[in-house]
Scaffold this active site. Structure first.
Site, mmCIF file in Angstrom:
data_model
loop_
_atom_site.group_PDB
_atom_site.id
_atom_site.type_symbol
_atom_site.label_atom_id
_atom_site.label_comp_id
_atom_site.label_asym_id
_atom_site.label_seq_id
_atom_site.Cartn_x
_atom_site.Cartn_y
_atom_site.Cartn_z
ATOM 1 N N GLY A 197 0.807 -1.212 0.000
ATOM 2 C CA GLY A 197 0.000 0.000 0.000
ATOM 3 C C GLY A 197 0.836 1.255 0.000
ATOM 4 O O GLY A 197 2.000 1.271 -0.394
ATOM 5 N N ILE A 198 0.223 2.342 0.460
ATOM 6 C CA ILE A 198 0.877 3.637 0.484
ATOM 7 C C ILE A 198 1.661 3.802 1.780
ATOM 8 O O ILE A 198 1.389 3.150 2.785
ATOM 9 C CB ILE A 198 -0.176 4.757 0.349
ATOM 10 C CG1 ILE A 198 0.482 6.096 0.030
ATOM 11 C CG2 ILE A 198 -1.031 4.838 1.599
ATOM 12 C CD1 ILE A 198 -0.516 7.171 -0.353
ATOM 13 N N GLY A 199 2.659 4.679 1.757
ATOM 14 C CA GLY A 199 3.388 4.993 2.968
ATOM 15 C C GLY A 199 4.846 4.623 2.894
ATOM 16 O O GLY A 199 5.332 4.048 1.919
ATOM 17 N N GLU B 213 -4.552 -3.841 -4.313
ATOM 18 C CA GLU B 213 -5.600 -2.823 -4.324
ATOM 19 C C GLU B 213 -5.069 -1.527 -4.943
ATOM 20 O O GLU B 213 -5.646 -0.969 -5.860
ATOM 21 C CB GLU B 213 -6.041 -2.592 -2.878
ATOM 22 C CG GLU B 213 -6.974 -1.433 -2.639
ATOM 23 C CD GLU B 213 -7.220 -1.273 -1.150
ATOM 24 O OE1 GLU B 213 -7.011 -0.159 -0.648
ATOM 25 O OE2 GLU B 213 -7.626 -2.251 -0.475
#
Length: 441
Positions: free
Chosen positions: A220-222, A245
């Protein structure tokens, strides 16, 4: 372009004010998803403020402050609702002006089709192609479901939206569109990766130990996913796959250095399959007309049964807090909504079903509050009002900078002991005492 398609386009081309005319009090409007915010139509709707009340405006993660919120500070005219919270929604929610719509992400399209009706759906798309299709670009998760439930469909064309190949349901034909609004030339919102800390690097190092050749990644993001991406690029691992996703910049880097091939995937073989993308222009340029990538609605990408079809799925997600019962809170700080459930439950569940799969919660052992006080993220119980994003029955791996533990098949006592072993040393004794008092020590 056929004469019929060209004629229909010209008949439907209009200004934003005309496209949004006729909005009535109590109407429900969908603004699209993530960085594809409909700026022109939002401004046109805001201009109608004095003539309406109780108009619901929904989005999947507002990425810029809507004009309808700016012109209506008391919320008398527009009610904002978000299917996934980001920074904009957090700010508005703190002011009592934006509501969260709870969902498990892969069920979002089905929820819309069963229970939601929209008077107007406004989608930012790329320009119409020669066959009459407008491409949804980098956000395809719930757009097609919203269109299915729309009384009126408006597309706001921006030539800077990359043409993202399917997959499926990545485009809408002119025959299903009621109005076409031109005039956008702005670049898409850029979301650079967060700067990594030593703690992020330590957590990533533990996660790297369980990634194998042929692993299928969900990152994911981050900062943590970005660090994992960098470590993977420098590793000897090969034939990695992507079924995620959110597609991010680190996936581009891994593909370009030859780490990602998708050769060992079972579904969408050789493809990077995703439902939305968010990052920098490098990512958007990479996606444009790239057959390496496949855009799908979220009911396919995030379905745990689909996720589990690929072997060696490694799903990495973060959290706000975890308790000694191994309940994971990833979307609230006490009663304050800070994020959404998103696909965390989907991918943790799906990864466990994957042959050789691993669902991982990566979390720093502590955080520092606004007063400079240090608190443990691993606590005896979650703070009152905290939302349980991931029930203890689904938790598999948890990683902090002090190690990684596997919790499936372990008793409540064994889980508590394992989590205490990766808590910050300054809090371990107190956690052990609390566990004993709770009967799990």
């Amino acid at each position: 372009m056929s004469e019929r398609v060209e004629r229909e386009y010209e008949l439907k081309r209009t200004g934003a004010a005309e496209a949004m005319a006729g909005v009535k009090s109590g109407d429900r409007i969908f603004y699209g998803e993530f960085t594809l915010f409909p700026r022109l139509c939002d401004a046109a709707l805001a201009a109608q403020k004095d003539g309406v009340t109780g108009v619901n405006v929904d989005s999947v993660c507002f990425t810029q402050m809507p004009k309808v919120a700016e012109v209506d500070p008391d919320g008398n005219h527009f009610i904002l609702n978000d299917w996934h919270f980001g920074g904009v929604s957090r700010k508005l929610h703190k002011q009592g002006r934006c509501n969260y719509i709870p969902l498990t992400y892969h069920q979002g399209p089905r929820i819309m089709r069963k229970y939601q009706d929209y008077d107007i759906v406004v989608l930012t798309t790329g320009p119409m192609d020669e066959r009459g299709y407008f491409n949804y670009g980098i956000s395809n998760s719930m757009a097609s479901a919203a269109v299915d439930k729309a009384r009126r469909v408006v597309v706001e064309v921006n030539p800077n939206v990359p043409n993202c190949l399917g997959g499926n349901q990545e485009s809408i034909h002119i025959t299903r569109v009621d109005a076409v609004v031109e005039g956008r030339t702005d670049t898409l919102v850029q979301v650079p990766a967060a700067n990594a800390s030593d703690i992020d690097r330590a957590i990533a190092a533990h996660i790297m130990e369980v990634i194998e050749d042929g692993s299928c990644l969900q990152l994911g993001i981050g900062a943590l996913p970005n660090v994992i991406g960098s470590m993977l690029a420098d590793s000897d691992l090969k034939d990695l796959g992507v079924h995620t996703e959110m597609l991010v910049d680190s996936c581009v880097d891994l593909y370009e250095c030859g780490k990602i091939t998708g050769a060992r995937k079972v579904i969408d073989k050789y493809k990077m399959a995703y439902t939305f993308a968010m990052g920098t222009q490098k990512l958007y340029d990479f996606l444009h007309n790239n057959p390496t990538c496949a855009s799908y609605p979220v009911h396919y990408i995030n379905d745990p049964k689909i996720v589990a079809l690929n072997p060696k799925v490694v799903a990495v997600n973060n959290a706000v807090a975890i308790d000694l019962y191994s309940q994971v809170c990833s979307e609230s700080a006490g009663t304050r909504q800070v994020s959404g459930t998103g696909g965390q439950l989907d991918f943790i569940f799906g990864a466990f079903g994957s042959k050789g799969g691993k669902g991982i919660i990566g979390i720093s052992s502590t955080y520092t509050d606004s007063k400079g006080e240090v608190h443990s993220r691993i606590n005896p119980t979650l703070a009152p009002g905290s939302i349980v994003t991931l029930p203890r029955s689904l938790v598999q791996y948890v990683a902090t900078e002090y190690g990684m533990v596997q919790l499936k098949g372990k008793s409540t006592v064994e889980r508590a002991q394992a989590l205490i072993s990766i808590a910050h040393p300054d809090f371990r004794d107190e956690l052990a005492n609390q566990a004993a008092a709770m009967g799990i020590g």
